[in-house]
Design an enzyme around this catalytic site. Structure first.
Site, PDB file in Angstrom:
ATOM      1  N   GLY A 259       0.832  -1.188   0.000  1.00  0.00           N
ATOM      2  CA  GLY A 259       0.000   0.000   0.000  1.00  0.00           C
ATOM      3  C   GLY A 259       0.868   1.240   0.000  1.00  0.00           C
TER       4      GLY A 259
ATOM      5  N   HIS B  18      -2.949   0.293   8.284  1.00  0.00           N
ATOM      6  CA  HIS B  18      -1.637   0.934   8.163  1.00  0.00           C
ATOM      7  C   HIS B  18      -1.743   2.204   7.305  1.00  0.00           C
ATOM      8  CE1 HIS B  18       2.883   0.691   7.697  1.00  0.00           C
ATOM      9  NE2 HIS B  18       2.566   1.469   6.675  1.00  0.00           N
ATOM     10  N   GLU B  19      -2.374   2.086   6.146  1.00  0.00           N
ATOM     11  CA  GLU B  19      -2.452   3.233   5.231  1.00  0.00           C
ATOM     12  C   GLU B  19      -3.367   4.327   5.779  1.00  0.00           C
ATOM     13  OE1 GLU B  19      -0.172   3.409   3.100  1.00  0.00           O
ATOM     14  OE2 GLU B  19       0.359   1.290   3.167  1.00  0.00           O
TER      15      GLU B  19
ATOM     16  N   GLN C 102       2.963   9.837   1.814  1.00  0.00           N
ATOM     17  CA  GLN C 102       4.259   9.200   1.604  1.00  0.00           C
ATOM     18  C   GLN C 102       4.957   9.686   0.342  1.00  0.00           C
ATOM     19  OE1 GLN C 102       2.549   5.092   2.538  1.00  0.00           O
ATOM     20  NE2 GLN C 102       4.711   4.909   3.127  1.00  0.00           N
TER      21      GLN C 102
ATOM     22  N   HIS D 269      -1.441   6.426   8.099  1.00  0.00           N
ATOM     23  CA  HIS D 269      -0.619   7.435   7.406  1.00  0.00           C
ATOM     24  C   HIS D 269      -1.424   8.704   7.155  1.00  0.00           C
ATOM     25  CE1 HIS D 269       3.301   5.801   6.535  1.00  0.00           C
ATOM     26  NE2 HIS D 269       2.789   4.672   6.072  1.00  0.00           N
TER      27      HIS D 269
ATOM     28  N   CYS E  43       7.147  -0.710   6.311  1.00  0.00           N
ATOM     29  CA  CYS E  43       6.629   0.521   5.715  1.00  0.00           C
ATOM     30  C   CYS E  43       7.645   1.037   4.702  1.00  0.00           C
ATOM     31  CB  CYS E  43       6.405   1.553   6.821  1.00  0.00           C
ATOM     32  SG  CYS E  43       5.767   3.135   6.229  1.00  0.00           S
ATOM     33  N   LEU E  44       7.160   1.476   3.557  1.00  0.00           N
ATOM     34  CA  LEU E  44       8.057   2.030   2.548  1.00  0.00           C
ATOM     35  C   LEU E  44       8.763   3.287   3.039  1.00  0.00           C
ATOM     36  CD1 LEU E  44       5.883   1.520  -0.656  1.00  0.00           C
ATOM     37  CD2 LEU E  44       7.830   0.141   0.126  1.00  0.00           C
TER      38      LEU E  44
END
Length: 180
Positions: free
Chosen positions: A46, A131-132, A51, A135, A89-90
């Protein structure tokens, strides 16, 4: 449509709550395309708009064969059962820790054309949705770790080459492992 640079832990945009999308237009469609391209290029499950430096409530996902996006998402837990497992996480590259999330959720939001969308699926998809959405609220998954594991995670982050020289004193989100 293009791959965008992913913002890394320490960037203030990751700690800022994103604004709701109010206009469903070509610019939003381009943002979703950029998020999708970047998510695939980086190998993520995701990717949220903050991000890539865009403060809007949008994210994309690709988990267990289910791919899509949500604009102005919300989610509701289905039951009280939790899952505890690996998360990454990216924006915190090459690191990950076990994190507690709700096992099953139903997410609701809109697509790029302003049509309502509902998403539910596997535990892995539920983890990605939570998670997203975090963010979009300026919350990172390390904020959800218990105090001892968070301390360890912060030490590992500070030791990375990509983080070198940054200063992060305290998270502005005192969640420390608590599910919402």
């Amino acid at each position: 449509m293009s791959v965008q640079p992913v913002r890394l832990f320490g960037d203030p945009v990751l700690r800022t709550a994103a604004a709701p999308v109010t206009t469903f237009d070509a610019e939003l469609r381009k943002l979703v395309a950029d998020l999708t391209d970047t998510m695939h290029a980086e190998g993520g499950a995701g990717l949220a708009a903050p991000q890539i430096g865009v403060g809007l409530r949008v994210f994309t996902f690709s988990v267990d064969g289910v791919e899509g996006h949500l604009v102005n998402p919300t989610w509701t837990a289905v039951g009280a059962e939790e899952q505890f497992g690996p998360e990454g996480c990216l924006s915190i590259p090459e690191l990950g820790w076990d994190c507690r999330r709700m096992l099953n959720v139903v997410a609701m939001g809109w697509d790029v054309h302003g049509e309502p969308v509902t998403v539910e699926g596997t535990a892995k998809l539920a983890r990605a949705i939570q998670h997203e959405t975090d963010h979009l609220d300026g919350v990172l998954f390390v904020d959800r770790l218990d105090a001892e594991l968070r301390k360890q995670a912060m030490a590992e982050i500070r030791a990375t080459e990509w983080f070198a020289g940054q200063t992060v004193k305290v998270s502005p989100h005192p969640l420390f492992g608590k599910a919402r």
